[in-house]
Design a protein around this motif. Structure first.
Motif, PDB file in Angstrom:
ATOM      1  N   ILE A  85       0.964  -1.157   0.027  1.00  0.00           N
ATOM      2  CA  ILE A  85      -0.006  -0.165   0.200  1.00  0.00           C
ATOM      3  C   ILE A  85       0.938   1.248  -0.202  1.00  0.00           C
ATOM      4  O   ILE A  85       1.674   1.559   0.991  1.00  0.00           O
ATOM      5  CB  ILE A  85      -0.853   0.162   1.311  1.00  0.00           C
ATOM      6  CG1 ILE A  85      -1.921  -1.214   1.242  1.00  0.00           C
ATOM      7  CG2 ILE A  85      -1.886   1.249   1.111  1.00  0.00           C
ATOM      8  CD1 ILE A  85      -2.646  -1.868   2.409  1.00  0.00           C
ATOM      9  N   ASP A 113      -9.499   9.161   1.292  1.00  0.00           N
ATOM     10  CA  ASP A 113      -9.273   9.100  -0.278  1.00  0.00           C
ATOM     11  C   ASP A 113      -9.935  10.138  -1.385  1.00  0.00           C
ATOM     12  O   ASP A 113     -10.099  10.044  -2.258  1.00  0.00           O
ATOM     13  CB  ASP A 113      -9.974   7.666  -0.446  1.00  0.00           C
ATOM     14  CG  ASP A 113     -11.252   7.474  -0.275  1.00  0.00           C
ATOM     15  OD1 ASP A 113     -11.994   8.209   0.267  1.00  0.00           O
ATOM     16  OD2 ASP A 113     -11.692   6.517  -0.767  1.00  0.00           O
ATOM     17  N   ARG A 114     -10.592  11.061  -0.521  1.00  0.00           N
ATOM     18  CA  ARG A 114     -11.120  12.308  -0.983  1.00  0.00           C
ATOM     19  C   ARG A 114     -10.328  13.612  -0.167  1.00  0.00           C
ATOM     20  O   ARG A 114     -11.107  14.305   0.785  1.00  0.00           O
ATOM     21  CB  ARG A 114     -12.589  12.194  -0.802  1.00  0.00           C
ATOM     22  CG  ARG A 114     -13.329  11.207  -1.820  1.00  0.00           C
ATOM     23  CD  ARG A 114     -14.610  11.518  -2.033  1.00  0.00           C
ATOM     24  NE  ARG A 114     -15.180  10.933  -0.580  1.00  0.00           N
ATOM     25  CZ  ARG A 114     -16.339  11.514   0.188  1.00  0.00           C
ATOM     26  NH1 ARG A 114     -16.706  12.332  -0.340  1.00  0.00           N
ATOM     27  NH2 ARG A 114     -16.803  10.885   1.149  1.00  0.00           N
ATOM     28  N   LEU A 134      -6.975   2.508   4.693  1.00  0.00           N
ATOM     29  CA  LEU A 134      -7.124   2.700   3.238  1.00  0.00           C
ATOM     30  C   LEU A 134      -7.375   1.211   2.666  1.00  0.00           C
ATOM     31  O   LEU A 134      -8.238   1.060   2.213  1.00  0.00           O
ATOM     32  CB  LEU A 134      -5.767   3.216   2.421  1.00  0.00           C
ATOM     33  CG  LEU A 134      -5.707   4.560   2.704  1.00  0.00           C
ATOM     34  CD1 LEU A 134      -4.456   4.862   1.950  1.00  0.00           C
ATOM     35  CD2 LEU A 134      -7.067   5.455   1.988  1.00  0.00           C
ATOM     36  N   TYR A 135      -6.619   0.130   3.490  1.00  0.00           N
ATOM     37  CA  TYR A 135      -6.652  -1.269   2.964  1.00  0.00           C
ATOM     38  C   TYR A 135      -8.244  -1.599   3.552  1.00  0.00           C
ATOM     39  O   TYR A 135      -8.584  -2.534   2.942  1.00  0.00           O
ATOM     40  CB  TYR A 135      -5.561  -1.967   3.573  1.00  0.00           C
ATOM     41  CG  TYR A 135      -5.572  -3.391   3.373  1.00  0.00           C
ATOM     42  CD1 TYR A 135      -5.411  -4.198   2.006  1.00  0.00           C
ATOM     43  CD2 TYR A 135      -5.475  -4.314   4.373  1.00  0.00           C
ATOM     44  CE1 TYR A 135      -5.539  -5.312   1.721  1.00  0.00           C
ATOM     45  CE2 TYR A 135      -5.457  -5.746   4.144  1.00  0.00           C
ATOM     46  CZ  TYR A 135      -5.497  -6.247   2.749  1.00  0.00           C
ATOM     47  OH  TYR A 135      -5.485  -7.528   2.462  1.00  0.00           O
ATOM     48  N   LYS A 138     -11.193   0.751   2.535  1.00  0.00           N
ATOM     49  CA  LYS A 138     -11.263   1.192   1.198  1.00  0.00           C
ATOM     50  C   LYS A 138     -10.811   0.279   0.132  1.00  0.00           C
ATOM     51  O   LYS A 138     -10.812   0.575  -1.120  1.00  0.00           O
ATOM     52  CB  LYS A 138     -10.653   2.662   0.929  1.00  0.00           C
ATOM     53  CG  LYS A 138     -10.889   3.714   1.883  1.00  0.00           C
ATOM     54  CD  LYS A 138     -12.233   4.375   1.441  1.00  0.00           C
ATOM     55  CE  LYS A 138     -12.757   5.417   2.600  1.00  0.00           C
ATOM     56  NZ  LYS A 138     -14.141   5.772   2.370  1.00  0.00           N
ATOM     57  N   ASN A 139     -10.600  -1.129   0.866  1.00  0.00           N
ATOM     58  CA  ASN A 139     -10.000  -1.982  -0.145  1.00  0.00           C
ATOM     59  C   ASN A 139      -8.950  -1.616  -0.979  1.00  0.00           C
ATOM     60  O   ASN A 139      -8.752  -1.833  -2.232  1.00  0.00           O
ATOM     61  CB  ASN A 139     -11.056  -2.609  -0.868  1.00  0.00           C
ATOM     62  CG  ASN A 139     -12.363  -3.022  -0.126  1.00  0.00           C
ATOM     63  OD1 ASN A 139     -12.061  -3.878   0.672  1.00  0.00           O
ATOM     64  ND2 ASN A 139     -13.555  -2.905  -0.818  1.00  0.00           N
ATOM     65  N   TYR A 140      -8.124  -0.802  -0.734  1.00  0.00           N
ATOM     66  CA  TYR A 140      -7.202  -0.100  -1.451  1.00  0.00           C
ATOM     67  C   TYR A 140      -5.732  -0.932  -1.445  1.00  0.00           C
ATOM     68  O   TYR A 140      -5.464  -1.126  -0.173  1.00  0.00           O
ATOM     69  CB  TYR A 140      -6.793   1.467  -0.767  1.00  0.00           C
ATOM     70  CG  TYR A 140      -5.999   2.153  -1.480  1.00  0.00           C
ATOM     71  CD1 TYR A 140      -6.228   3.099  -2.363  1.00  0.00           C
ATOM     72  CD2 TYR A 140      -4.544   2.224  -0.966  1.00  0.00           C
ATOM     73  CE1 TYR A 140      -5.375   3.825  -2.929  1.00  0.00           C
ATOM     74  CE2 TYR A 140      -3.710   3.051  -1.686  1.00  0.00           C
ATOM     75  CZ  TYR A 140      -4.027   3.940  -2.825  1.00  0.00           C
ATOM     76  OH  TYR A 140      -3.157   4.646  -3.449  1.00  0.00           O
ATOM     77  N   VAL A 141      -5.340  -1.250  -2.714  1.00  0.00           N
ATOM     78  CA  VAL A 141      -4.088  -1.958  -2.756  1.00  0.00           C
ATOM     79  C   VAL A 141      -3.232  -1.331  -3.896  1.00  0.00           C
ATOM     80  O   VAL A 141      -4.058  -0.980  -4.909  1.00  0.00           O
ATOM     81  CB  VAL A 141      -4.362  -3.477  -3.043  1.00  0.00           C
ATOM     82  CG1 VAL A 141      -2.978  -4.099  -3.380  1.00  0.00           C
ATOM     83  CG2 VAL A 141      -4.917  -4.087  -1.996  1.00  0.00           C
ATOM     84  N   SER A 142      -2.144  -1.258  -3.826  1.00  0.00           N
ATOM     85  CA  SER A 142      -1.081  -0.537  -4.863  1.00  0.00           C
ATOM     86  C   SER A 142      -0.520  -1.423  -5.703  1.00  0.00           C
ATOM     87  O   SER A 142      -0.026  -2.741  -4.997  1.00  0.00           O
ATOM     88  CB  SER A 142      -0.004   0.447  -4.363  1.00  0.00           C
ATOM     89  OG  SER A 142      -0.784   1.477  -3.489  1.00  0.00           O
TER      90      SER A 142
END
Ligand code: KG4
Ligand code: ZN
Length: 329
Positions: free
Chosen positions: A106, A149-150, A311-312, A315-319
């Motif tokens: 991330i 994320d905003r 974020l993970y 927001k299910n955020y993965v880079s």
């Protein structure tokens, strides 16, 4: 669920483990002593120092936490902004770990991580939306934060960052590096109006380059006359800090007026400043300033790990592993 955070954007090598907003461990090593004689961070020295210590800092953070690498759910690292050589060390270390452990990577924005610092271990974290301000050696930015994320940039400096000006003025007066803590200690409230220095401000934009030049001239004038004694230095530094801090407070008042938001989350090295903290607390009738605990004001991995977890998890955020370090924000 645990997330490891890695921060190497400047001269601190820092690793920490979080579970949600709870900090399980944090280990930070700084190469600051090696930069002092140069009056600022030397990128090459910082990069080499990160390379030398990052594996040990990471191992110590894992040991302090008491868990094992396999128990981590994800690896977060600062990917931007910062010194490119320094960032590359942490980003590639994090990617290698993620790859070897088959865990998600991330990438985190350093400035957003500063804004996450007041959330760490906070019993009642701030609620969205809020205003954010990052005042550090490289940035003076004001944001509207609807969520992590905003984030929208609303204003800030049009030239030098606040911490950068502290450092440059301190260097001009031979006060050492970093300048912020020295000027913080020299500050005498009784002398804050001894001189009238002014920073620029128009709406949500501020300018600090003019006051820096004014202080350089003041130094020259007093030094040429042989009158730069300790008392004069205190009077000059107190008046200088009064103007910087008042400008930050004013621009935040304006941002509160314009946005209708009444919570201001603060982050970055300059938020360690005692006078700034006092002045922000005094604004309580207009807005609530949420300050990071002193130990999380400077660069460290607590905010990186905490924001990575958020974020993970939320927001299910993965880079992708193709995400690269960037010096710009
Ligand atoms: O956030 P930070 O640790 O690194 C960057 O991301 O830049 O901020 C470092 C800056 C330096 O310019 C330093 O002089 C300033 O924070 N600083 C302070 C204080 N402590 C550190 N400025 C004013 N008062 C302080 N007490
Ligand atoms: Zn920083």
């Amino acid at each position: 669920m645990y997330v490891l955070g890695i921060e190497t954007s400047c001269d601190e090598t820092s690793c920490g483990v979080v579970r949600g907003r709870h900090l399980c461990s944090l280990v930070t090593r700084s190469s600051l002593p090696a930069h002092r004689q140069f009056g600022g961070v030397v990128p090459e020295i910082a990069t080499r120092a990160h390379v030398r210590v990052i594996d040990r800092v990471c191992a110590a953070a894992i040991e302090d936490w008491g868990g094992s690498l396999n128990q981590l759910s994800a690896i977060a690292a600062t990917v931007r902004p910062g010194l490119i050589g320094s960032l590359v060390v942490g980003v590639n270390f994090a990617k290698a770990l993620a790859l070897a452990l088959r865990k998600p990577f991330i990438g985190v924005n350093h400035l957003h991580a500063h804004l996450f610092a007041p959330f760490i271990n906070a019993p009642e974290p701030p609620e969205f939306p809020f205003l954010g301000i990052v005042v550090s050696g490289g940035h003076t930015d004001i944001y509207r934060v609807d969520d992590f994320d905003r984030i929208q940039l609303l204003g800030g400096t049009v030239d030098d960052a606040c911490g950068e000006v502290y450092d440059k003025v301190a260097r001009t007066f031979g006060l050492g590096y970093p300048g912020g803590p020295v000027i913080d200690r020299l500050f005498d409230p009784a002398e804050k109006n001894a001189f009238q220095f002014k920073c620029g401000r128009s709406g949500l934009e501020v300018s600090f380059s003019g006051i820096k030049t004014a202080l350089v001239y003041a130094h020259r004038e007093y030094a040429d006359r042989g009158g730069l004694d300790q008392k004069t230095v205190v009077r000059l530094m107190s008046s200088f800090q009064e103007s910087l801090v008042s400008t930050l407070v004013e621009v935040l008042r304006e941002a509160v007026r314009r946005s209708g938001l009444s919570t201001v989350v603060c982050g970055g090295g300059v938020t360690a400043n005692r006078y700034l903290r006092t002045r922000l607390k005094e604004c309580a009738s207009e807005f609530k300033a949420v300050l990071p605990p002193m130990e999380y004001t400077a660069d460290n991995a607590a905010g990186v790990a905490g924001l990575g977890f958020y974020l993970y998890n939320e927001k299910n955020y993965v880079s992708p592993l193709s995400l690269e370090a960037e010096s710009r924000g």
